[in-house]
Design a protein around this motif. Structure first.
Motif, short mmCIF file in Angstrom:
data_model
loop_
_atom_site.label_atom_id
_atom_site.label_comp_id
_atom_site.label_asym_id
_atom_site.label_seq_id
_atom_site.Cartn_x
_atom_site.Cartn_y
_atom_site.Cartn_z
N ARG A 344 0.70 -1.14 -0.07
CA ARG A 344 -0.19 -0.13 -0.19
C ARG A 344 1.16 1.01 -0.07
O ARG A 344 0.70 2.36 -0.70
CB ARG A 344 -0.90 0.27 1.31
N ASP A 345 1.89 1.24 1.05
CA ASP A 345 2.81 2.27 0.91
C ASP A 345 3.55 2.79 -0.39
O ASP A 345 3.82 3.90 -0.60
CB ASP A 345 3.65 2.19 2.06
N ARG A 346 4.03 1.54 -1.00
CA ARG A 346 4.76 2.06 -2.20
C ARG A 346 4.17 1.71 -3.50
O ARG A 346 4.68 1.68 -4.45
CB ARG A 346 5.80 0.71 -2.10
N LYS A 347 2.74 1.74 -3.50
CA LYS A 347 1.88 1.82 -4.73
C LYS A 347 2.54 2.87 -5.62
O LYS A 347 2.28 3.88 -5.30
CB LYS A 347 0.54 1.82 -4.14
N GLY A 348 2.75 2.29 -6.71
CA GLY A 348 3.16 3.22 -7.88
C GLY A 348 4.33 3.92 -7.91
O GLY A 348 4.63 4.74 -8.48
N GLU A 350 7.46 2.35 -6.58
CA GLU A 350 8.50 1.44 -6.47
C GLU A 350 9.75 1.89 -7.15
O GLU A 350 9.41 2.50 -8.22
CB GLU A 350 7.96 -0.05 -6.75
N GLU A 351 10.97 1.44 -6.83
CA GLU A 351 12.23 1.55 -7.70
C GLU A 351 12.42 3.16 -8.15
O GLU A 351 12.72 3.50 -9.15
CB GLU A 351 12.19 0.87 -8.86
N GLY A 352 12.00 4.08 -7.14
CA GLY A 352 12.09 5.39 -7.46
C GLY A 352 11.17 6.22 -8.46
O GLY A 352 11.49 7.20 -8.66
N GLY A 353 10.26 5.46 -8.84
CA GLY A 353 9.20 5.91 -9.77
C GLY A 353 8.11 6.96 -9.01
O GLY A 353 8.30 7.12 -7.90
N THR A 354 7.62 7.68 -9.94
CA THR A 354 6.49 8.61 -9.32
C THR A 354 5.10 7.97 -9.90
O THR A 354 5.12 7.18 -10.81
CB THR A 354 6.74 9.93 -9.98
N MET A 355 4.19 8.43 -9.15
CA MET A 355 2.68 7.68 -9.45
C MET A 355 2.17 8.48 -10.65
O MET A 355 2.25 9.81 -10.53
CB MET A 355 2.07 7.93 -7.97
N PRO A 356 2.00 7.81 -11.55
CA PRO A 356 1.29 8.56 -12.66
C PRO A 356 -0.05 8.97 -12.53
O PRO A 356 -0.85 8.52 -11.58
CB PRO A 356 1.33 7.42 -13.92
N SER A 357 -0.29 10.26 -13.18
CA SER A 357 -1.80 10.93 -12.67
C SER A 357 -2.85 10.39 -13.74
O SER A 357 -2.32 9.95 -14.74
CB SER A 357 -1.64 12.38 -12.77
N TRP A 358 -3.85 10.31 -13.08
CA TRP A 358 -5.08 9.76 -14.34
C TRP A 358 -5.37 10.57 -15.29
O TRP A 358 -5.72 10.04 -16.32
CB TRP A 358 -6.32 9.74 -13.08
#
Ligand code: SF4
Length: 576
Positions: A344-348, A350-358
């Motif tokens: 849950r904490d690392r959703k999207g 992981e590995e230094g990535g950023t969460m893409p926006s909808w």
């Protein structure tokens, strides 16, 4: 490691001082371990240890059933601890010394019995759990290697299975095949080990014929180990396997068949039901007033039954307590729970990535969401299956007899305000949470936390426990540091705290007895006329606010007497 002088102050190159010779950097390289391969299995004995005797005996049976030769390294003693100190690094936590020294001690024993070091290195391997993480557990493997080298067994092999890697640690040529069969066998043996241990601690303090439950459990251990050894692991047959492999469907089909078998078979419940019948015959005296003591603490210190925790469990029983030990099942549920939290904490991200926006990257975002949901769903299923299998085995010994696995979400809710549940390592927030849970839910009169000397997470939770005891004024909580030495001092601290727990138990019993309006003799006479109530597996309902077995029992007996309309004796009637 040597310093690279070429990276030092460049002005040095222009100074008058003679140029220093260039030195190449020598990074540390993990020594190459001789492999343990599949073809070595028939003549290689796999050693393991570190749990309780029940768990170890059953795991041995399970491993033999999977085709391994194996043996248990006995429970570590003080001599093992001293060897660990002699051959290992300084400043390690206590379980490291005990377990590492124990392996060295075992190998020295083999040598004394006439085996050469080469024979030992060629015909034995040690398997142990490994993990990376903030506590010293991540260093165990290196510690084993160091101590083995220092004690002259440098060629001896230590094999790790990673706690966090799940079911996919297969290597076709590896000696230990860590596949689904292996994990299911481990799971079944550990779960049944938990049950045997718990039932022993429940019955032993009350049995009227001392030693009877131990005798039954000795036989039970052997019969369950034999059941594990002779289990026929499902196989689809060579032809079907070949076809499925060519269609790339083998792994999925194999998993499905094995899981289905695990979920539907009554192979182990049948074996446990036979044991239940023997336990059910044991006579107990539930009128004995005993303080109930819950054991918590660091995983190894709260599990081992030997010098590693000052033989705390038999000591408490000799002192008149009923002990609730910690099942390994709680630890397995904790690991699943922590893994879900991490997902849950690392959703999207992981590995230094950023969460893409909808709005800007809907496709990428949808993929992230889908992967996350799939992973969480898998963990939910794992959680459900594990708790279902655990309860199934428990019920084979009688529904309601053993303690249910404590809900991890409730533990998190209770522990998190004092110890951040994301602080991993060791038992994390569990030490704090279990203290609150068992004290505030009316399950134990007293909680003892066994904390190894030099344990980092346990030291942290000690600080948090100060706030906990401040908020829960009635709790009797005793942290005991287990250092390998100082047993007398630790026992005397336990005796003092146990004195308070005993008073609490006696007061509770007196209050419950007075509530019944009957005398103890009346209640005893009724039980004598109803011998089924003296049987070890007779179910006594547990009231939420009553802890002790004797206190709950008098309330129950009186209730039965009321229902049946048994008249009060004149003396009791006057008192009521
Ligand atoms: S939890 Fe504590 S005692 Fe256990 S391995 Fe980690 S540091 Fe050592």
């Amino acid at each position: 490691m040597t310093l690279d002088t070429t990276t030092m102050d460049p002005r040095a190159a222009h100074s008058a001082a003679p140029a220093r010779p260039k030195k190449s950097i020598q990074h540390f390289k993990r020594p190459v371990e001789r492999p343990f391969t599949r073809d070595q299995r028939p003549y290689t004995t796999v050693l393991f240890g570190g749990l309780t005797w029940s768990h170890e005996r059953l795991i041995k049976g399970a491993w033999e059933g999977l085709g391994y030769k194996c043996d248990v390294v006995p429970t570590p003693d003080v001599k093992a601890f001293q060897l660990g100190k002699e051959y290992g690094n300084n400043g390690q936590c206590n379980p490291t010394y005990f377990t590492v020294g124990n392996l060295v001690q075992y190998l020295q024993g083999l040598e004394k019995n006439g085996l050469s070091r080469k024979e030992i290195a060629d015909n034995y391997v040690f398997i142990t759990a490994g993990a990376c993480g903030p506590c010293r557990f991540g260093m165990y493997e290196a510690e084993y290697r160091l101590a083995l080298r220092n004690s002259g067994f440098e060629d001896f092999r230590v094999i790790l299975f990673q706690q966090s890697k799940g079911l996919s640690q297969e290597d076709v040529n590896a000696g230990p095949e860590m596949n689904l069969d292996f994990f299911l066998a481990m799971l079944n043996s550990m779960n049944m080990g938990d049950m045997l241990n718990e039932i022993g601690y429940l019955v032993r303090p009350y049995e009227t014929e001392p030693g009877r439950i131990n005798q039954v459990l000795d036989e039970a251990r052997e019969s369950l180990a034999n059941a594990l050894k002779s289990e026929r692991h499902s196989s689809m047959g060579d032809r079907v396997e070949k076809i499925l492999r060519s269609a790339k469907l083998y792994n999925k089909a194999d998993y499905t068949v094995k899981f289905a078998r695990q979920l539907t078979t009554s192979y182990y419940t049948d074996a446990l039901e036979k044991i239940r019948d023997q336990i059910a015959d044991i006579e107990v005296d539930r009128f004995r007033v005993k303080p109930v003591v819950k054991i918590t603490g660091e995983f190894w210190a709260q599990t081992t039954d030997g010098d590693g925790n000052y033989n705390m469990f038999p000591f408490l029983e000799r002192e008149g307590a009923e002990v609730i030990v910690e099942p390994i099942g709680t630890w397995i549920m904790y690991m699943i729970h922590q893994f879900k939290q991490k997902l849950r904490d690392r959703k999207g991200i992981e590995e230094g990535g950023t969460m893409p926006s909808w709005t800007r990257e809907p496709v990428r975002r949808a993929k992230v969401e889908a992967t996350f949901r799939k992973r969480i769903a898998r963990m939910n299923i794992a959680e459900k299956i594990f708790s279902r299998e655990y309860t199934k085995l428990q019920h084979a010994l009688g529904a309601g007899v053993l303690h249910e696995l404590v809900c991890q979400y409730e533990l998190q809710r209770m522990g998190h305000p004092y110890y951040n549940s994301r602080a991993a390592g060791g038992e994390g927030h569990l030490e704090v949470a279990k203290n609150i849970y068992y004290s505030s839910k009316g399950i134990a009169h007293m909680v003892i936390s066994l904390k190894p000397f030099g344990c980092m997470p346990s030291t942290q939770s000690d600080g948090a426990q100060a706030a906990v005891t401040e908020h829960y004024k009635d709790m009797i909580y005793l942290p005991i540091e287990t250092s390998g030495e100082g047993e007398i001092n630790a026992h005397s601290r336990v005796q003092m705290a146990l004195g308070n727990a005993r008073i609490k138990a006696k007061q509770e019993f007196a209050e419950c007895l007075s509530k019944t309006g009957r005398t103890l003799d009346e209640l005893k006479a009724y039980v004598n006329e109803h011998p089924e109530m003296k049987k070890a597996l007779y179910l006594v309902p547990k009231r939420d606010d009553v802890i002790g077995k004797a206190a709950n029992f008098v309330l129950h007996v009186a209730e039965r007497m009321e229902k049946e309309g048994v008249a009060h004796t004149p003396k009791a009637a006057a008192a009521a």
